[in-house]
Structure formats: C-alpha cells, structure tokens
Motif scaffolding. Structure first.
Motif, short mmCIF file in Angstrom:
data_model
loop_
_atom_site.label_atom_id
_atom_site.label_comp_id
_atom_site.label_asym_id
_atom_site.label_seq_id
_atom_site.Cartn_x
_atom_site.Cartn_y
_atom_site.Cartn_z
N SER A 96 0.81 -1.23 0.00
CA SER A 96 0.00 0.00 0.00
C SER A 96 0.84 1.27 0.00
O SER A 96 0.51 2.24 -0.70
CB SER A 96 -0.96 0.01 1.19
OG SER A 96 -0.26 0.06 2.41
N TYR A 127 -9.46 -1.70 -4.82
CA TYR A 127 -10.53 -1.69 -3.82
C TYR A 127 -11.62 -2.72 -4.12
O TYR A 127 -12.15 -3.37 -3.21
CB TYR A 127 -11.13 -0.28 -3.78
CG TYR A 127 -12.14 -0.04 -2.68
CD1 TYR A 127 -11.94 -0.52 -1.39
CD2 TYR A 127 -13.29 0.70 -2.93
CE1 TYR A 127 -12.85 -0.29 -0.37
CE2 TYR A 127 -14.21 0.95 -1.91
CZ TYR A 127 -13.99 0.45 -0.64
OH TYR A 127 -14.89 0.70 0.36
N SER A 129 -11.16 -5.45 -5.99
CA SER A 129 -10.59 -6.78 -6.24
C SER A 129 -11.10 -7.85 -5.28
O SER A 129 -11.42 -8.97 -5.71
CB SER A 129 -9.06 -6.72 -6.18
OG SER A 129 -8.56 -6.08 -7.32
N PRO A 130 -11.21 -7.57 -3.95
CA PRO A 130 -11.74 -8.61 -3.05
C PRO A 130 -13.15 -9.04 -3.41
O PRO A 130 -13.48 -10.23 -3.34
CB PRO A 130 -11.70 -7.92 -1.67
CG PRO A 130 -10.63 -6.90 -1.79
CD PRO A 130 -10.72 -6.39 -3.19
N MET A 162 -14.59 -7.31 3.54
CA MET A 162 -15.14 -6.15 2.84
C MET A 162 -16.38 -6.48 2.00
O MET A 162 -16.92 -5.58 1.35
CB MET A 162 -14.06 -5.55 1.92
CG MET A 162 -12.86 -5.02 2.66
SD MET A 162 -11.52 -4.53 1.54
CE MET A 162 -12.24 -3.13 0.71
N TYR A 169 -18.51 0.91 -1.30
CA TYR A 169 -18.14 0.78 -2.71
C TYR A 169 -18.83 1.87 -3.53
O TYR A 169 -18.23 2.50 -4.40
CB TYR A 169 -18.54 -0.60 -3.25
CG TYR A 169 -17.70 -1.75 -2.73
CD1 TYR A 169 -16.32 -1.76 -2.88
CD2 TYR A 169 -18.28 -2.84 -2.09
CE1 TYR A 169 -15.54 -2.80 -2.42
CE2 TYR A 169 -17.51 -3.90 -1.61
CZ TYR A 169 -16.14 -3.86 -1.79
OH TYR A 169 -15.38 -4.90 -1.32
N SER A 209 -7.66 -3.24 1.49
CA SER A 209 -7.89 -4.02 0.27
C SER A 209 -6.82 -5.09 0.10
O SER A 209 -7.13 -6.26 -0.17
CB SER A 209 -7.91 -3.09 -0.94
OG SER A 209 -8.95 -2.16 -0.86
#
Length: 237
Positions: A96, A127, A129-130, A162, A169, A209
């Motif tokens: 990060s 952000y 991607s998970p 998340m 989001y 993230s």
C-alpha cells in the motif's frame, strides 16, 4: 494406523474447536508422534494416544485470556492468529505505501484531468478486487456459511471482511474524485489537514484491500486441503 484410530484422533481434535486447516497439521503431528511412541516405547495405540494428548494439553486447551475477546481459544490458536495478523499487516503495508507514493508523485507530473481518471481506476481496481475475487470463487467462499459451526481456515474471517460494504463501494464510485483532488492540490507551501486526512483515507483503503486480497489468496489455497475433510463435518444447513 487404522481408520478407527484416525477417527479417534480426529474426533478429539474437533472437540478442541481448532480451525480445520490447523487441525489437519496437528493431526499429522499426532499420527507421527503416536507412531514414534509405538515403535520406541512399544506402547499400544490407546496408551500412545493418551501420552500424545497429554503432551499437547497446554497447547490445545481452549480458555478465556481475560481480554475483550470472550471466545475460548487455545494457546496454539491464539499464537497462530497473532502470527497471521502480523504477516498480513506487514505484507499489506509493503504494497500500500509504494502505491500511494506513486500516486502522489504522479499527481504532480500530469494534469488533474488525467490523474483523476487514473486515480479512480487504479485505486478502484484494487478496492474492488476482493469483491470480484469473492464472486469468481463464490462456491469456495460459500463453504464458510455452509459449515458455519466450524472454522475451516484460520484467516477466513479476514477473507470476507469487505464483502458487505456495498455502501462504501458506492461512495468510492461517486466521491473517489474528491480524494484525487486532495492529492493533486497539495503543495508544500500551502500545507493543509485535508491532504493528511485524504492521504490516510486512501492508505486505509489500499491497506485494507491488500489485507483482504492476501487473506483470500491464503484461504483459497488452504480450502483445497480442507475440502477432503469436509466429509467428517456436519453442514449447518
């Protein structure tokens, strides 16, 4: 070792409420230790099992440590959780911080018109991607709910951290450009706390993230080893 003997070991370890990925490792140690005791001390299985249980008693006994976490956990599990958390935090920071520094310098090299697009697209990709990974591997992650009376993988709570944040989001999609503007407007001669706050928010987004991304990677690797063991567990639904 017979199937009945393996069942005795398995049932004992299930009583200790270990995450299944850790249970499988401990089970291997139990089998190896029992085999060694049978060979070296000429002990029957039952006595070798009892001696092995006693040697692991302190490590496997669940207890409350007096903290805010009211769940009884064994010493082994507490130590494993602590190591997992430290490794994930360190790895998340390793990724990060360079990303956020690159974004900062990029904001000074190109016009805001282009930086805004790059910022929202790049940070947004990390952000989201998970969530994307969760949907791609939905069947594997659904096992958490299917066997919710057990912990299948020791870091599984982090891997879905998340997924429920739909509101956040949406806010990033609508307000992400404001964070980009904070980066672009920063000047050493005109220091303001908005930049500090924006910097911290973006770093938190990126770090969280990456934290979940790496947790999901570990979960998906370990769940493959856990799947053969699911036949011994009772589904919750």
């Amino acid at each position: 070792m017979t199937e009945l003997q393996l069942t005795q070991i398995r049932n004992y370890l299930l009583e200790k409420k270990l995450p299944i990925d850790i249970l499988l490792e401990v089970q291997d140690h139990f089998v190896s230790q029992i085999n060694d005791l049978q060979k070296e001390e000429n002990l029957p299985f039952d006595k070798a099992l009892e001696k092995t249980k006693k040697s692991w008693e302190i490590e496997l006994k669940p207890y409350w440590n007096g903290g805010i976490d009211l769940i009884d956990r064994s010493k082994l599990l507490r130590e494993t959780n602590k190591i997992n958390f430290k490794v994930l935090v360190k790895k998340s920071l390793t990724f990060s911080i360079p990303v956020i520094l690159i974004l900062f310098f990029l904001s000074k090299l190109i016009s805001f018109q282009y930086f805004e697009i790059i910022f929202v697209a790049f940070v947004g990709l990390i952000y989201f991607s998970p969530l994307i990974n969760y949907l791609i591997h939905l069947q594997d992650f659904k096992l958490i709910k299917k066997y919710q009376n057990y912990v299948l993988v020791s870091i599984q709570e982090y891997s879905v951290l998340m997924i429920g944040g739909i509101y956040f989001y949406f806010r990033f999609i609508t307000d992400g450009y404001k964070l980009a503007e904070v980066f672009s407007s920063f000047s050493p001669n005109n220091f303001n706390w908005d930049f500090v706050l924006g910097f911290l928010i973006v770093n938190a987004i990126l770090m969280l993230s990456f934290f979940v991304i790496f947790s999901q990677k570990i979960y998906l690797q370990r769940i493959e080893k856990v799947k053969p063991f699911l036949q011994y567990l009772k589904p919750s639904n």
